[in-house]
Design a protein around this motif. Structure first.
Motif, PDB file in Angstrom:
ATOM      1  N   MET A 170       0.853  -1.186   0.000  1.00 36.49           N
ATOM      2  CA  MET A 170       0.000   0.000   0.000  1.00 36.49           C
ATOM      3  C   MET A 170       0.891   1.239   0.000  1.00 36.49           C
ATOM      4  O   MET A 170       1.463   1.602   1.020  1.00 36.49           O
ATOM      5  N   LYS A 171       1.068   1.853  -1.156  1.00 38.89           N
ATOM      6  CA  LYS A 171       2.005   2.955  -1.315  1.00 38.89           C
ATOM      7  C   LYS A 171       1.412   3.972  -2.276  1.00 38.89           C
ATOM      8  O   LYS A 171       0.799   3.616  -3.270  1.00 38.89           O
ATOM      9  N   SER A 172       1.607   5.265  -1.984  1.00 37.66           N
ATOM     10  CA  SER A 172       1.043   6.297  -2.835  1.00 37.66           C
ATOM     11  C   SER A 172       1.797   6.368  -4.163  1.00 37.66           C
ATOM     12  O   SER A 172       2.942   5.936  -4.271  1.00 37.66           O
ATOM     13  N   ILE A 173       1.138   6.942  -5.169  1.00 46.41           N
ATOM     14  CA  ILE A 173       1.783   7.090  -6.474  1.00 46.41           C
ATOM     15  C   ILE A 173       2.970   8.042  -6.399  1.00 46.41           C
ATOM     16  O   ILE A 173       3.885   7.969  -7.226  1.00 46.41           O
ATOM     17  N   TRP A 174       2.987   8.931  -5.408  1.00 45.61           N
ATOM     18  CA  TRP A 174       4.107   9.863  -5.262  1.00 45.61           C
ATOM     19  C   TRP A 174       5.372   9.098  -4.862  1.00 45.61           C
ATOM     20  O   TRP A 174       6.480   9.462  -5.281  1.00 45.61           O
ATOM     21  N   ARG A 175       5.216   8.082  -4.051  1.00 46.94           N
ATOM     22  CA  ARG A 175       6.363   7.307  -3.591  1.00 46.94           C
ATOM     23  C   ARG A 175       6.850   6.336  -4.666  1.00 46.94           C
ATOM     24  O   ARG A 175       8.013   5.924  -4.685  1.00 46.94           O
ATOM     25  N   ASP A 176       5.982   5.989  -5.599  1.00 49.56           N
ATOM     26  CA  ASP A 176       6.320   4.997  -6.621  1.00 49.56           C
ATOM     27  C   ASP A 176       7.453   5.438  -7.537  1.00 49.56           C
ATOM     28  O   ASP A 176       8.283   4.621  -7.949  1.00 49.56           O
ATOM     29  N   ASP A 177       7.479   6.731  -7.901  1.00 45.98           N
ATOM     30  CA  ASP A 177       8.412   7.150  -8.943  1.00 45.98           C
ATOM     31  C   ASP A 177       9.454   8.167  -8.488  1.00 45.98           C
ATOM     32  O   ASP A 177      10.122   8.803  -9.309  1.00 45.98           O
ATOM     33  N   ILE A 178       9.606   8.334  -7.181  1.00 46.12           N
ATOM     34  CA  ILE A 178      10.619   9.258  -6.657  1.00 46.12           C
ATOM     35  C   ILE A 178      11.447   8.560  -5.586  1.00 46.12           C
ATOM     36  O   ILE A 178      10.901   7.971  -4.653  1.00 46.12           O
ATOM     37  N   GLU A 179      12.750   8.637  -5.731  1.00 43.82           N
ATOM     38  CA  GLU A 179      13.662   8.149  -4.702  1.00 43.82           C
ATOM     39  C   GLU A 179      14.416   9.343  -4.123  1.00 43.82           C
ATOM     40  O   GLU A 179      15.007  10.127  -4.870  1.00 43.82           O
ATOM     41  N   ILE A 180      14.365   9.468  -2.808  1.00 41.50           N
ATOM     42  CA  ILE A 180      15.065  10.555  -2.130  1.00 41.50           C
ATOM     43  C   ILE A 180      16.230   9.962  -1.360  1.00 41.50           C
ATOM     44  O   ILE A 180      16.047   9.052  -0.544  1.00 41.50           O
ATOM     45  N   SER A 181      17.421  10.430  -1.614  1.00 47.45           N
ATOM     46  CA  SER A 181      18.620   9.889  -0.958  1.00 47.45           C
ATOM     47  C   SER A 181      18.511  10.010   0.553  1.00 47.45           C
ATOM     48  O   SER A 181      18.061  11.043   1.080  1.00 47.45           O
ATOM     49  N   GLU A 182      18.940   8.962   1.233  1.00 44.73           N
ATOM     50  CA  GLU A 182      18.881   8.968   2.695  1.00 44.73           C
ATOM     51  C   GLU A 182      19.980   9.859   3.274  1.00 44.73           C
ATOM     52  O   GLU A 182      21.050  10.008   2.691  1.00 44.73           O
ATOM     53  N   ARG A 183      19.670  10.446   4.417  1.00 44.58           N
ATOM     54  CA  ARG A 183      20.643  11.263   5.150  1.00 44.58           C
ATOM     55  C   ARG A 183      21.102  10.509   6.390  1.00 44.58           C
ATOM     56  O   ARG A 183      20.405   9.631   6.902  1.00 44.58           O
ATOM     57  N   GLU A 184      22.258  10.862   6.891  1.00 43.92           N
ATOM     58  CA  GLU A 184      22.815  10.166   8.048  1.00 43.92           C
ATOM     59  C   GLU A 184      22.098  10.553   9.330  1.00 43.92           C
ATOM     60  O   GLU A 184      21.413  11.578   9.411  1.00 43.92           O
ATOM     61  N   ARG A 185      22.252   9.710  10.333  1.00 46.43           N
ATOM     62  CA  ARG A 185      21.717   9.982  11.665  1.00 46.43           C
ATOM     63  C   ARG A 185      22.670  10.922  12.404  1.00 46.43           C
ATOM     64  O   ARG A 185      23.880  10.889  12.195  1.00 46.43           O
ATOM     65  N   LEU A 186      22.109  11.757  13.271  1.00 49.58           N
ATOM     66  CA  LEU A 186      22.941  12.642  14.091  1.00 49.58           C
ATOM     67  C   LEU A 186      23.551  11.831  15.227  1.00 49.58           C
ATOM     68  O   LEU A 186      22.841  11.213  16.018  1.00 49.58           O
ATOM     69  N   ASN A 187      24.884  11.867  15.333  1.00 55.85           N
ATOM     70  CA  ASN A 187      25.564  11.060  16.344  1.00 55.85           C
ATOM     71  C   ASN A 187      26.476  11.882  17.249  1.00 55.85           C
ATOM     72  O   ASN A 187      27.440  11.359  17.802  1.00 55.85           O
ATOM     73  N   GLY A 188      26.194  13.155  17.392  1.00 55.71           N
ATOM     74  CA  GLY A 188      26.998  13.989  18.286  1.00 55.71           C
ATOM     75  C   GLY A 188      26.288  15.290  18.579  1.00 55.71           C
ATOM     76  O   GLY A 188      25.452  15.742  17.798  1.00 55.71           O
ATOM     77  N   ASP A 189      26.566  15.891  19.710  1.00 52.42           N
ATOM     78  CA  ASP A 189      25.922  17.143  20.089  1.00 52.42           C
ATOM     79  C   ASP A 189      26.342  18.273  19.137  1.00 52.42           C
ATOM     80  O   ASP A 189      27.501  18.358  18.738  1.00 52.42           O
ATOM     81  N   ILE A 190      25.375  19.118  18.775  1.00 48.83           N
ATOM     82  CA  ILE A 190      25.663  20.246  17.891  1.00 48.83           C
ATOM     83  C   ILE A 190      24.909  21.484  18.373  1.00 48.83           C
ATOM     84  O   ILE A 190      23.952  21.378  19.153  1.00 48.83           O
TER      85      ILE A 190
END
Length: 480
Positions: free
Chosen positions: A1-21
């Motif tokens: 069960m996935k929307s048509i918007w998700r079907d044809d777009i891939e968004i690059s993943e970003r890293e997790r925050l692993n330190g205080d900023i």
């Protein structure tokens, strides 16, 4: 069960925050409201960090029907009655500006996101009276609209109210483009706020300004948004071999449908109900029956659902989070109109942080309360919350696990205790607590989506007990 918007777009993943900023602005929530807010501030030279619990666009932004419109059901007549003409004009002006801002950004950034200017219609097959009243009010508020009986719908109407110069687009294509230059940390859920510090599981973010754009605020206090909102669900199917309707349509009749095209597909929506009140299911079946009736040659290619926060007076809460938190901001309560309200939120909140005046901010202020506009919903929400709590505490079901058929879920008695059970097609049982981890209301089974939904404040969990929608922050307790 996935929307048509998700079907044809891939968004690059970003890293997790692993330190205080440290940063000037921390935006919590990587949906369209949060990303747009961060985009505006980034463009003004602010140092901005976005914290997203999962992946950007993975919440309600990917499940929208993506209408960019100031036509928000029968709202302008109500706004004038409850708030007066000046505030109604503020609401209309905000939505007109939102549409223009989308157009400006898309042209300026050269974003390919299927942006299309087209009319939006409210229609009724039953009566023209409410649309006639809305037409008069919308014109007073400054909107370009007119009544007609001519539409491209597959059935006749008593009346339709046409709003000119509205728009539609591909929300994830737009989101992907504006998110590109931003500093975003994914899989970094905010767990609490302490003054100017955002506390996550792995690190802390210290910021001069904090924006809470998490669909539903994850904090109960201050703000008390759980007392001022409930959530509703609606359902969508996408059809090929249907028709081109050349506009966006929404019924004002009970049980009516919405329509819009996306390329050669037709998006058919409906089945609205309060979250936690769909124990009988059948919402997708109703849409499929309508598709067979209206478009007998059509073929379903996708189906999905959306969840919307509804405020007491149907106007979003956008601005300062509470009177005691000067540098916290909130964007929530978008009802069914997340695209225009995401842009409005970004404009109001970025103006606040940049210390600029915003002419339409007052109508959206989270500190407003007008009793005449809110009383009915406040009472209904209160009754619903008490009902959910009492049901959890005082009632035991009659059914036991062995009575539950394969492929079904429900609340049953297990070893003298109330539990929620989903039994898959092989007969394997998934057993969870029926107590919502937000404030303890009894969850209800949603057979359309195989989920446990809270009728009090709208939290949702999958059949294994994993959290889907806030305001809850924790998964359900499970029983092996």
């Amino acid at each position: 069960m996935k929307s048509i918007w998700r079907d044809d777009i891939e968004i690059s993943e970003r890293e997790r925050l692993n330190g205080d900023i440290k940063t000037q602005v921390a935006v919590i929530g990587g949906g369209l409201a949060g990303i747009l807010t961060a985009y505006f501030l980034y463009k003004q030279g602010k140092e901005v960090v976005v914290l997203e619990a999962k992946n950007i666009g993975s919440g309600q932004t990917q499940n929208t029907t993506a209408k960019i419109t100031g036509q928000h059901n029968l709202i302008y007549n109500t706004l004038i009655q409850d708030f007066g003409l000046e505030k109604a004009r503020q609401y209309a002006d905000a939505n007109k500006k939102a549409i223009l801002e989308y157009k400006r950004i898309i042209e300026e950034e050269k974003i390919h996101c299927q942006f299309k200017v087209c009319p939006a219609y409210l229609y009724s097959q039953e009566s023209s009276q409410s649309l006639e009243q809305e037409a008069q009010a919308a014109k007073q508020a400054g909107l370009d609209c007119s009544l007609t009986t001519e539409t491209n719908l597959p059935f006749p109407v008593k009346a339709a109210l046409r709003f000119n110069s509205q728009a539609q687009f591909h929300p994830l294509a737009f989101l992907k483009a504006i998110a590109e230059p931003l500093t975003i940390y994914e899989n970094t859920a905010a767990e609490q706020l302490d003054g100017n510090c955002v506390v996550t599981k792995y690190s802390n973010v210290t910021a001069e300004h904090i924006v809470i754009a998490t669909h539903y605020p994850f904090l109960n206090v201050p703000g008390y948004y759980f007392m001022r909102m409930h959530q509703e669900r609606s359902y969508v199917i996408a059809l090929k071999n249907a028709m081109q309707i050349n506009g966006m349509y929404l019924s004002v009749d009970k049980g009516g449908y919405s329509f819009r095209n996306s390329g050669d597909l037709l998006i058919l929506g409906g089945g609205q109900h309060r979250t936690g009140e769909n124990s009988l299911g059948g919402q997708y079946s109703k849409l499929r029956d309508a598709a067979k009736k209206f478009f007998p040659e059509s073929i379903e290619v996708s189906h999905w659902s959306a969840q919307d926060c509804m405020t007491l007076d149907n106007v979003p809460y956008i601005g300062q989070f509470s009177s005691s938190t000067q540098n916290w901001y909130v964007a929530t309560g978008f009802a069914k109109w997340g695209m225009t309200n995401s842009m409005i939120s970004a404009m109001i909140i970025s103006d606040g942080i940049l210390e600029r005046q915003n002419s339409f901010a007052p109508i959206f202020s989270p500190q407003r309360f007008k009793f005449s506009a809110s009383a009915k919903t406040l009472v209904e929400d209160g009754i619903q919350a008490v009902k959910g709590l009492m049901t959890e505490i005082f009632t035991l079901p009659e059914e036991e696990i062995n009575q539950l058929p394969k492929g079904h879920g429900g609340i049953v008695e297990y070893k003298g205790h109330k539990v929620g059970v989903y039994k898959d097609e092989t007969g394997k049982a998934y057993i969870v607590s029926t107590r919502c981890t937000h404030l303890g209301c009894q969850l209800e089974w949603n057979p359309d989506e195989l989920s446990w939904d809270c009728p009090c404040h709208g939290s949702r969990f999958d059949y294994k007990g994993n959290l889907i929608n806030n305001p809850a922050m924790e998964n359900l307790n499970t029983i092996k």
